[in-house]
Design an enzyme around this catalytic site. Structure first.
Site, PDB file in Angstrom:
ATOM      1  CE  LYS A 133       4.638  -7.731  -0.906  1.00 39.82           C
ATOM      2  NZ  LYS A 133       4.817  -6.290  -0.814  1.00 39.82           N
ATOM      3  CE  LYS A 173       9.643  -9.210   4.760  1.00 40.60           C
ATOM      4  NZ  LYS A 173       9.545  -8.369   3.576  1.00 40.60           N
ATOM      5  CE  LYS A 221       3.463  -3.039   7.356  1.00 38.37           C
ATOM      6  NZ  LYS A 221       3.507  -1.590   7.203  1.00 38.37           N
TER       7      LYS A 221
HETATM    8  P1  TYM Z   1       7.048  -1.489   4.290  1.00 41.12           P
HETATM    9  O1  TYM Z   1       5.848  -0.649   4.543  1.00 41.12           O
HETATM   10  O2  TYM Z   1       6.861  -2.923   3.947  1.00 41.12           O
HETATM   11  O3  TYM Z   1       8.007  -1.463   5.551  1.00 41.12           O
HETATM   12  C1  TYM Z   1       8.434  -0.248   6.145  1.00 41.12           C
HETATM   13  C2  TYM Z   1       9.863  -0.385   6.620  1.00 41.12           C
HETATM   14  O4  TYM Z   1       9.979  -1.468   7.546  1.00 41.12           O
HETATM   15  C3  TYM Z   1      11.062  -2.316   7.154  1.00 41.12           C
HETATM   16  N1  TYM Z   1      10.724  -3.701   7.521  1.00 41.12           N
HETATM   17  C4  TYM Z   1      11.516  -4.488   8.255  1.00 41.12           C
HETATM   18  N2  TYM Z   1      12.706  -4.269   8.827  1.00 41.12           N
HETATM   19  C5  TYM Z   1      13.258  -5.279   9.554  1.00 41.12           C
HETATM   20  N3  TYM Z   1      12.652  -6.495   9.711  1.00 41.12           N
HETATM   21  C6  TYM Z   1      11.451  -6.753   9.150  1.00 41.12           C
HETATM   22  N4  TYM Z   1      10.860  -7.933   9.342  1.00 41.12           N
HETATM   23  C7  TYM Z   1      10.820  -5.722   8.382  1.00 41.12           C
HETATM   24  N5  TYM Z   1       9.643  -5.635   7.709  1.00 41.12           N
HETATM   25  C8  TYM Z   1       9.600  -4.391   7.180  1.00 41.12           C
HETATM   26  C9  TYM Z   1      11.157  -2.158   5.648  1.00 41.12           C
HETATM   27  O5  TYM Z   1      12.430  -2.520   5.187  1.00 41.12           O
HETATM   28  C10 TYM Z   1      10.851  -0.689   5.475  1.00 41.12           C
HETATM   29  O6  TYM Z   1      12.015   0.079   5.640  1.00 41.12           O
HETATM   30  N6  TYM Z   1       8.589  -0.304  -0.306  1.00 41.12           N
HETATM   31  C11 TYM Z   1       8.571   0.136   1.072  1.00 41.12           C
HETATM   32  C12 TYM Z   1       7.951   1.499   1.279  1.00 41.12           C
HETATM   33  C13 TYM Z   1       8.500   2.609   0.449  1.00 41.12           C
HETATM   34  C14 TYM Z   1       9.749   3.257   0.641  1.00 41.12           C
HETATM   35  C15 TYM Z   1       9.773   4.298  -0.333  1.00 41.12           C
HETATM   36  C16 TYM Z   1      10.808   3.077   1.516  1.00 41.12           C
HETATM   37  C17 TYM Z   1       7.876   3.215  -0.582  1.00 41.12           C
HETATM   38  N7  TYM Z   1       8.630   4.253  -1.067  1.00 41.12           N
HETATM   39  C18 TYM Z   1      10.877   5.154  -0.430  1.00 41.12           C
HETATM   40  C19 TYM Z   1      11.897   3.937   1.413  1.00 41.12           C
HETATM   41  C20 TYM Z   1      11.940   4.968   0.448  1.00 41.12           C
HETATM   42  C21 TYM Z   1       7.755  -0.855   1.884  1.00 41.12           C
HETATM   43  O7  TYM Z   1       6.899  -1.527   1.385  1.00 41.12           O
HETATM   44  O8  TYM Z   1       7.980  -0.788   3.213  1.00 41.12           O
END
Ligand code: TYM
Length: 326
Positions: free
Chosen positions: A109, A190, A193
């Site tokens: 990023k 990947k 969003k």
């Molecule tokens: P975020 O909001 O980017 O994504 C949410 C969840 O979706 C999964 N994900 C994917 N899984 C498979 N293929 C993909 N292309 C894909 N894109 C996204 C992510 O792995 C995630 O599980 N840092 C985290 C949010 C967070 C979090 C936490 C997660 C903040 N605190 C505590 C677990 C525990 C994030 O940005 O997810």
């Protein structure tokens, strides 16, 4: 088994979020699972405040529409519980600059954008706070979050060694299929969003015609054989992975049933449409009543506060702060 996971309210959820995370959340929901909309994490992005507010409610409505039941699990908003930001600070005094500099997501990023916010750098520490605050044992996430989870364990272990046994060490939980869903147009990247490629991602709210169009135009290859081969056939492998994620099979078993890409794409579109249409329909109903959604957040955040307070105070006392309950 205490389960916690989170999602950023950073746009419409796509099938990567669904298969990698949310579908597992639904399967494993219980009185002991907590799911958090991480709006503080979304402040690392450049979002207009009114957009952030809308997207937070949209995300909540999508989670409920996808099957999370606020009467069964705890659905809450990160910013409602000040202990997240407070524990974040304590953990920033345990984490090191070097380990944060090694985080792949940060490096990617930061590369895309100079002058990034400091929050983008310290983001994984806040994530560690989210997880450790709730004595979490399992964290259902997609593959891209495993590095952050490993860091969480390292911070927790260091804390426990330095200040006495305080935190539970969490483990990640990946789905059998769909832990890493790739972009349909660029299957070596990947599905995301933040990377704008409208034909490359299927969202949970796409209408059936769009889903069909995106799948039929998905990039494949000229070799013509349906099989899992990520190195040489990432496009076809990704379609098989998505299929398997929705149908709860292995991608190899799916591959065995198909001779031609056209048939695979046709059936995959049908499967995705029949899985997502009820979610989109339910979403529209829920979204029409923002008051009810606000109440879900109020109730969930109240439930989560009790657990968070106890852990935070335990950690603060361990570090030498005069927290209540000593
Ligand atoms: P975020 O909001 O980017 O994504 C949410 C969840 O979706 C999964 N994900 C994917 N899984 C498979 N293929 C993909 N292309 C894909 N894109 C996204 C992510 O792995 C995630 O599980 N840092 C985290 C949010 C967070 C979090 C936490 C997660 C903040 N605190 C505590 C677990 C525990 C994030 O940005 O997810």
């Amino acid at each position: 088994m205490r389960i916690l996971s989170g999602i950023q309210p950073s746009g419409v959820m796509h099938v990567g979020n669904y298969l990698g995370a949310v579908k597992q959340w639904v399967t494993h929901q219980s009185a002991d699972s907590l799911y958090c909309i991480v709006d503080l994490h979304a402040l690392t992005l450049e979002l207009d405040p009114s957009v952030l507010r809308e997207q937070t409610i949209d995300t909540l409505a999508t989670l409920v529409a996808a099957g999370l039941d606020p009467d069964v699990c705890t659905l809450f908003l990160q910013s409602r519980i000040a202990f997240h930001a407070q524990l974040n600070w304590l953990l920033e005094c345990v984490a090191t600059f070097g380990e944060l500099s090694r985080m792949t997501q940060f490096k990617e990023k930061a590369e895309r954008k100079g002058g990034y916010r400091v929050g983008l750098f310290t983001y994984p520490v806040l994530m560690a706070a989210d997880i450790l605050l709730y004595d979490t044992e399992r964290v259902p996430v997609g593959d891209d979050q495993l590095q952050h989870l490993e860091l969480t364990r390292e911070i927790a272990e260091r804390f426990n060694n330095r200040y006495g046994d305080t935190f539970t060490l969490p483990e990640g939980m990946l789905p059998p299929s769909g832990a890493r869903v790739m972009d349909l147009q660029e299957p070596t990247h990947k599905m995301s969003k933040s990377v704008a490629s409208p034909l490359g991602q299927i969202t949970l709210l796409d209408d059936p015609r769009d889903i069909e169009r995106k799948i039929s135009r998905a990039v494949t290859d000229t070799d013509g054989e349906v099989r899992v081969d990520w190195e040489n056939k990432p496009g076809v492998s990704n379609l098989l992975e998505i299929y398997a994620g929705f149908s709860d099979e292995s991608p190899h078993d799916v591959a065995r049933r198909y001779e031609r890409y056209g048939e695979l794409k046709h059936d995959l579109a049908e499967l995705v449409i029949s899985s997502l249409s009820p979610i989109a329909q339910r979403y529209r109903e829920l979204r029409a009543d923002p008051g009810a959604l606000q109440s879900v957040l109020d109730a969930g955040s109240l439930k989560a506060t009790h657990v968070a307070a106890t852990t935070y105070q335990r950690a603060a006392r361990a570090m030498g702060l005069y927290a209540p309950g000593a």
